[in-house]
Design an enzyme around this catalytic site. Sequence first.
Site, PDB file in Angstrom:
ATOM      1  N   GLU A  75     -23.118  -8.583 -33.178  1.00 52.52           N
ATOM      2  CA  GLU A  75     -22.683  -7.932 -31.875  1.00 52.52           C
ATOM      3  C   GLU A  75     -24.140  -7.823 -30.852  1.00 52.52           C
ATOM      4  O   GLU A  75     -24.129  -8.396 -29.901  1.00 52.52           O
ATOM      5  CB  GLU A  75     -21.941  -6.803 -31.908  1.00 52.52           C
ATOM      6  N   ARG A 114     -31.407 -15.649   4.277  1.00 53.63           N
ATOM      7  CA  ARG A 114     -31.264 -14.387   5.295  1.00 53.63           C
ATOM      8  C   ARG A 114     -32.564 -14.354   5.929  1.00 53.63           C
ATOM      9  O   ARG A 114     -33.775 -14.625   5.587  1.00 53.63           O
ATOM     10  CB  ARG A 114     -31.411 -13.118   4.050  1.00 53.63           C
ATOM     11  N   GLN A 144     -43.624 -11.401   0.318  1.00 52.62           N
ATOM     12  CA  GLN A 144     -44.335 -11.452  -0.854  1.00 52.62           C
ATOM     13  C   GLN A 144     -43.396 -10.095  -1.599  1.00 52.62           C
ATOM     14  O   GLN A 144     -43.219 -10.424  -2.931  1.00 52.62           O
ATOM     15  CB  GLN A 144     -45.747 -10.803  -0.983  1.00 52.62           C
TER      16      GLN A 144
END
Length: 386
Positions: free
Chosen positions: A241, A267, A278
């Site tokens: 798991e 955007r 940056q």
Amino acid sequence: MNFEFDAQTDQMCATIADFARNRLAGPDAFEPDGFRRRWRLVGEQGALGTVVPSAYGGLGQGAVTAAAIMEALGYGCMDTGFVFSLGAHVFACLTPIVEFGTEEQKQRWLPLLCSGKRIAAHCITEPEAGSDALSMRTRAERRGDAYVLNGDKSFTTNSPVADVFIVQTATRPGGGCFGLTSFVVEAGTPGLTVGKRYEKVGLDGSPTADVHFDDCTVPASQMLGPEGGGFGVFRTSMAWERTCLFALYLGTMRRVLETSIAYANERQQFGTAIGGFQAVSHRIVDMAVRLETARLMLYRAAWGLDRGSTDEVAPALAKLAVSEAAVQAGLDAVQIQGGLGVLHGQAETALRDALPARIFSGTNEIQKNNIARALGLGGRSPRSRA
């Protein structure tokens, strides 16, 4: 070293990702019939039987391929909770039956569990025994040719829809690693009841609830492994798991990274795409670095499982790295999208679905304890990582 999958695995993962994208979209609210319908679809694709031998209806693949398929499911399916339930079924339930089941148990359960016709849940955690699994209070007392189970389990993934339960019990309280015993218990067995489904902060598509045992009588033939061998069953399921299940978050992070790059390029602020700033571009680079680092650690752990390694550090490192990277990826995606990031959508969903990853399969603090112990901290001798 070979860091590439073979052509067959690549094609399989591409097919699974496309299937997950188009066929496994979940509803806004949990719906049992729809859950089972999607579950059967996954079974028909073979993705529930990755680690099960072909003689029992599985694909007979190893941990690396199983992890790759989980990554593809996580990448393609927006319902991360549903994919988490699939992983819990495969790695916490099927692998113990493959490893410790009798021939009769394998013949009875594995084909049904691989096909998607049946769903499994693993009952481990208790109200007073989470990280301290050896302190569990659910008892199994021998009475003739049967055992009588009494106790309570909590946070049991898939329990509201499960057809069969792998149940960890104490047959010799205070017996430490040799005091636990595992059983395969069918749903509907008198004395077994499942509580109300939890409402969770994340992984909404994964049904989770408490499980109660009140004089639940189970034939001795349904014991999984020998009496006193439950801790071995538990360790095996956790190793698989902590490695393969967490690959689903690699797929989720890859999807979130891609959408974050696309958003940053679209955007516009101050007359330019925010990806040119940056502060934004470096955040996205950090997302990529964490993803690639976590991915390498997880597949190294899977590679070890395929070679029979008993090293417990590699799965712990993988679980730790992937879960922390997934949470940070969610935070970064929200930050990049600003106001839109806190509205209902992929960014905030990724964050909510990642938060439980720090808790289940052993909390990250427990993983650090295990790693520290293996390194020889606390006056202990370092353990060999075979």
